[in-house]
Each structure stands twice: as C-alpha cells, then as structure tokens.
Design an enzyme around this catalytic site. Sequence first.
Site, PDB file in Angstrom:
ATOM      1  CG  ASP A 122      -2.162   0.908   0.953  1.00  0.00           C
ATOM      2  OD1 ASP A 122      -2.065   1.812   0.104  1.00  0.00           O
ATOM      3  OD2 ASP A 122      -3.191   0.728   1.619  1.00  0.00           O
TER       4      ASP A 122
HETATM    5  C1  BGC Z   1      -5.010   3.287   0.000  1.00  0.00           C
HETATM    6  C2  BGC Z   1      -5.052   2.348  -1.172  1.00  0.00           C
HETATM    7  C3  BGC Z   1      -4.852   3.115  -2.441  1.00  0.00           C
HETATM    8  C4  BGC Z   1      -3.523   3.846  -2.346  1.00  0.00           C
HETATM    9  C5  BGC Z   1      -3.160   4.632  -3.575  1.00  0.00           C
HETATM   10  C6  BGC Z   1      -3.778   4.173  -0.010  1.00  0.00           C
HETATM   11  O1  BGC Z   1      -3.896   5.193   0.924  1.00  0.00           O
HETATM   12  O2  BGC Z   1      -5.064   2.541   1.200  1.00  0.00           O
HETATM   13  O3  BGC Z   1      -6.276   1.653  -1.208  1.00  0.00           O
HETATM   14  O4  BGC Z   1      -4.907   2.273  -3.559  1.00  0.00           O
HETATM   15  O5  BGC Z   1      -3.575   4.741  -1.257  1.00  0.00           O
HETATM   16  O6  BGC Z   1      -3.897   5.795  -3.655  1.00  0.00           O
END
Ligand code: BGC
Length: 809
Positions: A235
């Site tokens: 993530d």
């Molecule tokens: C989220 C993800 C997301 C990523 C990219 C993170 O804060 O948990 O689900 O895909 O950001 O934006």
Amino acid sequence: MTQANPLPDAPVTVARLLAQLTLDEKISLLHGNWSVLEKLGEAGVIPGVPRLGIPPLRLSDGPSGVRVTARATALPAPVALASTFDPALAHAYGTVIGREGRALQQNVQLAPMVNLVRTPYGGRNFETFGEDPLLISDIAVAQIQGIQEQGMIATVKHLAANSQEHDRQTVDAIVDEQTLREMELPAFEAAVRAGVGSVMAAYNSVNGAFACESPELLDELLRQDWGFDGWVMTDWWAAHSTQASLTAGLDMEMPTGKYFGRALKEAVEAGEISETLVDRAVDRILTVMDRFGLLEASADAAPPRDPAFGAEIARQVAVAGAVLLRNEHATLPLTGAAARSIAVIGMTGSVPFVSGGGSSHVVPDHADSPLQALRARAGGAEVAFAAGVDWCGKDIPAEDLSPAVLLDVTGTQAIPPGRSWSYDGTLCADEDDEWTFVLHWSHHEEWTQEDDAVPIYNRPAIVFDGEELFPVQPGWEELFTGGLVGTSADGLALRSATRNVTKGTHTLSIRADADADGMSFRLRRETPATRAADLAEAVSAARSAETTVVFAWQDATEGKDLETLALPAAQDELISAVAAVTPRTVVVLNTATSVTMPWLPDTAAVLQMWYSGQQGAQAAAELLFGDENPSGRLPVSCPADEESHPMAGDPARYPGTDGRVTYSEGIHVGYRWYDAYDVEPLFPFGHGLSYTEFTYADLRTEAATETGVEVSFTLRNTGTRSGAEVVQIYLGPSPDLGLPQAVRKLAAYRRLTLAPGEEQRVRLMIGRRQLSSWSPSEHDWVLGTGERAIAVGASSRDLRLHGVIRLHA
Ligand code: BGC
C-alpha cells in the site's frame, strides 16, 4: 487482441528480458517513481525500460471507477454493488473499469478492495463488499474478470485484516487462524484462483508482522498455499524494510523507492541481498505484464472510452443496489396525488452525493442532482426544495464586519496567481452565541518529490480572536479530513470550525497567498439562528407537499473511521421534524454503511442508496416513481443503536488498545454475531423489500455429491409487478466439528427476476467449501458432517423454508 491468459511463450520473453536488464533497470521496475513521467492523475507509476521495450506501468485508484485527473464513469460505491447480490453486474462493473482504464492510459487498477466489514465504524466500509465472505468473493471474482478481460491488471487489496482506518498504518490485527481463513481471506483466495494479476499488502500488521513483510502472508499463504503467480505491491508508503520485505515476498514498493530504490541497490552491491531475489520480483512483474500483452512490440492500441456504456452500468448498479428498508402502506412507488406534490429536503437533494472521499473518489462525467432528476421525471408536478441542514454556511453580512466587506473572494474577485489578499478587522456578535465558520477555498494538491513525499497544502489563514481556525495539519492528516461533503456546489473544498462567542466584537484577520493557480475562497458562517431558519423552511416545505423525500447523507472517507453511527449534523432532528408534520415522509439514505435511525417509526419509507455514483439521481427517481422495482439486499447488518453491535463495549476489539486490535469475536462477524448472541438488529443482513411479493414452497434437498449438496424450491411472484428476488440459503452448524461455527451462514444465493404470477423451480448448489470449516489443528478445511439445518429465505432473519441435509465423511 490482448489476452487475459498466459501466452505460451511468456517465460521465454521474460527470461530474455531479465538477462538483458542491468541491476539499475531491474530496481527501477520494483518501485514507483512519479517524477519521471507526466502524471495523469494516477496513484503511481513504474517508468519502464524503454531501451528494452518495457513500457511504463500506470496504476490508477479505484474501486468505484478509474481515478485519474480526467473524467471517468463514477460507478456506485462497491457496497452498492455488493447489495445487488449479482455477480453478472459485478462483471459489467469490472468491464467498465477495465475498458476505461485502458482508454485513460492506465494499466493496473488498484481494485477491488475485499476486506471484511467487521466494524460498523470502518471509514472504508463503502469501498468493500460487506460482511459475508461468500458474497465478497463472488462479487470480487466477477469484477476482477471484468477488469482483466479488457486487458487491465486488477489488484486485490489490502492483504490482510485492513478492516479499520483508526491507526491503520500501525495497528497490529490479532486474528486467529480459523477466523482469518474462514472470514477475511476467502475473497483474497478466490481472487488468486481467478487469476488476479497483483495483490496489495496492507499498512497494518497481522499477528505481529507488518503485512508488507510477512512471510506467512506473502510466501506461505499466497505463493505456497494458493499458488499465486502475480506480484505483490505495498500500500502507499507502507513498506518498512528492504531485506525483510524482499525476502518475505514483497515485489514492488509504492509509490516511491525508499526501501526498494537506492537502499536495495546498495544492499545487493554489498552482498547483503542476493540479486536472485531482485530477479524473482522482476520476473513476477514482467510475467504478469507479458500475460497482459504489455511486452508485445505491437501491443493493442487502447480502445476509446464508452461513456454511454459506463453510464448505463452505473445506472443499473445504482438501481439494483438500492435497498428498500421500509415501505409502510405501500407508500412507494409514488403514484396519484402523492406523485404530484413533492418536497425534496436535504443538501444531497440538490448536490449529488456521487461517491465517498479518499482514494476512491472518481471525477464523474456528469452527475445530476436528485432534484433535477425528480423534476424531470415528475413532469409538471410541483417539486419544492429546502436544504434543512446546510453544510456550506451562509454569507457573513458585510455590516457585521468592520471594515465592512463581503468575504467572498471567488469568480472575478479571485486572487490572481502569485498575489495575496488580506483583511484585518473585527466581527460583531449581537449576543452570546455558537458559530460554525465554514471556509471554502480552491484546493490544489501538490506533493514533495522525495521518497517520503508528503502533500503540500496552501489555504487561507483565518485568525479569529488570535486563534488560527483552520491550521494545516502535518503531512497525511490533511489528506483525509473530508469526503464529498467537504466540497461546495461550485467545487471548492470546505472545512468548518465551531466556536462559542460572547456578545461584542472579535478580531478577525485573513491572509491568503495565491499560488501559480490563483486562489478563490470565501468565509461563511452558521449560527443557531441560521440553523433554525433552515429547519423551519424545511418543515414548511414538507407541510405544503403531499410527499416529502428527505435525502440524508453520511460522509465517509479513507483515513478515518466514523465517530458515530448516527447521521451527522442535525439530520436526525431534521427527519423527525419533517416526519412530525407529514405522514408521507420518505428517507433516501446516501451513507457509507449502516446508520442508526431513531426516526424510523415515524417515517413511511426508507430507501438505502449508499453512494450511488454519477447516475444515482436518475436511479433514485426511477425507483421512487416505480419505473424500477427495488431489489437490493443489505450486505451488512444494521445495528439498532451504538450499543448493540459486535464491536460495542470492548475497546480491545475496536478501536484497539496498546496498538493492537483483537478479533475476539472470532468467526462471529456481522450477522453471525447477532445470531450467536441473539441480538436484534434494526435490519438484518440480506434484508430488502420489493414493490411485489414472493412466496417460497416445496423445499427439496438432494444427497451430497463430490461437489456439494443441491437444494431446490419453488419461488413465485404473487404480486402485480415484475421484480427481482434475492433468494438466500443459510446453513446451520455440523454436530461433528469441535470448532466454533455460525448459527447460520450464507451458503448459496441467487438473484432472480420474475414476472407477476410467474413461478420458477430454483436449484442452488451448496459447495463443498461452504460445507467445511477451517481446522487450526489440521491447518486445512474439514467437511462439517452429520445432520445440518438449512433454511431458505429472503434475509438472514426472514427464513421461509426449513430442512436438513445429511453429510458423511
Ligand atoms: C489506499 C489504497 C490506495 C492507495 C493509492 C492508499 O492510501 O489505502 O487503497 O490504492 O492509497 O492511492
């Protein structure tokens, strides 16, 4: 034609490329780097290696559409998709994303999110598919297939146990093996079996290890047990190490290369990390790219967008995912006099609530407000409007300020690029009062470029009585301080701050420095008097109409959990006040998850539409007027109050204590908990009414086979309208397993459309996996033998037919 299946020569191509790549080039494929390519608004970019024809990978957020700077179809939130109980619609939803993603030059979609809804407070409950692992798995698989068949790589996220936003970056989820396997992991497993290209590892830890460097999750489970052959990414900013992560099985750090950039190169050169581990990760990424045809010199040109198709699927999902929770005296659909005089109440009646906040927010092609859609559908009927509760505030009268000024620096008054605007004066209060200041400003998000990039914000400084009312929070705090309700009708960002004021004058200073884009802002205010006037206007509009439709909202966003299950602002009071003067009060909910409804007995009908996407307003009009018949079912239980749900009263369970959150409810998540502890929900899992009626009869069960047990019964539409019913089969525990089991669990379901008077013999298979439990001692699935109850019905608490099945070892 781009194929979703592996090409026969894939390993050869990848092996050839691997042999030609330098260490620097290999490492460049293992982490995001968004400073080298033009950003299209995607969440991350891998630049590729042009020398060898390896194209860039662009990764766009979801899950309710393709999130880039350009417009795209804003689909209803995943919770609405889950409410359809319809994998075929989930497939279509994926098709829209896959096609649009490619048209918008994206290669990887960061969706679906399949974490279980465990706490009703979860800030991202609208981004996932509810509380039942079978339903989540089916919807996720169909969506992944839809995405990937279009040539876009899907990403199942967030492995694992990312069920809350509170402390999400640091919390350690303590989950026993049976609960993980039976409740949280089935959808990840199903996604892997469906060939998902990539997996995103979660921020949090699971049982003591960061998910992004957990050998149990990334190697033993994903690779060895499930045979995953795609790649694992972090993530965003979730990596914590170089060696431990790479060794555990992490392949890609996003969105930058703090651990998998220079640090990795140095570790390889120093002999601390074997280059074969680097090769392994590169191989996994290139293999998926090859499988999707991305390494072919003549890769297909991206298809153009098909906005009409996107809009139609968005409409269908919004309609099919709408759950009619209550409908006293057949108040809906609106007909006759009830349809000719309508009052629309609530801000989301005039500002379409398209989607939740955070990384899921898609820029819609277009979105009408419910008011527009209802007026269009109602023909010449009278449709009045009153906000009732106003989240934008009212202009501060210029004469209350000294020197007098209207604090609306927008439009032609806006501050030009590089210029400043300031004000120093006083604001007068006629009496002791409570004021809510609402700042509207043109928000531009910029990021620092380092590995630990953080957003940079620029907004006006409003200093009231010497206190800055809207200080910019450090780093990430700001990112998720508001969802959609954080936006004004003209697209400015909103923040509010409430202060008690005493009668007399108060100092007010404002300084706004425009950046290269210029700046617009306005400062508004709400007071008890403006609130009372808004409420009175709504009550009067309701009194003059035959039917009152209140559009109520709850603003949820990634990054923070909900603090209450009650509707925010004074909406409970608004609904009660309106319902007190008109018996025909219909509430349309645009909420992320289940909310408490103290006003329920006073209302005539309640339609839960979640965040219903860009066509949500049309869908609402079609449902309210009966052009469409509601058929959605709750994918989450709705608690009666804040004390009666699985997380109540135990901080160790939620929101966690000492950095840990303990899944002590075990497998009794969602409706399983209500059944195990005999707690009455406000509305049960699987509930949803229709404008027609269905009867169930003649239950039969066949002998078990290798694949499972077939159950059949007759379903009849006994009403006067065509409609869809979601038939649900629940399975009771096995007497032979010495393991925790659900009182009943969803074992099979189907959505069926029947004409009035039509009857159908329905045959459903309860699969072997549903008949089994995970044994922590055997580390395997074991069949739950013996005599087991089954029940067929229209919700987990509306069981119409009962029977038993007998299973032998
Ligand atoms: C989220 C993800 C997301 C990523 C990219 C993170 O804060 O948990 O689900 O895909 O950001 O934006």
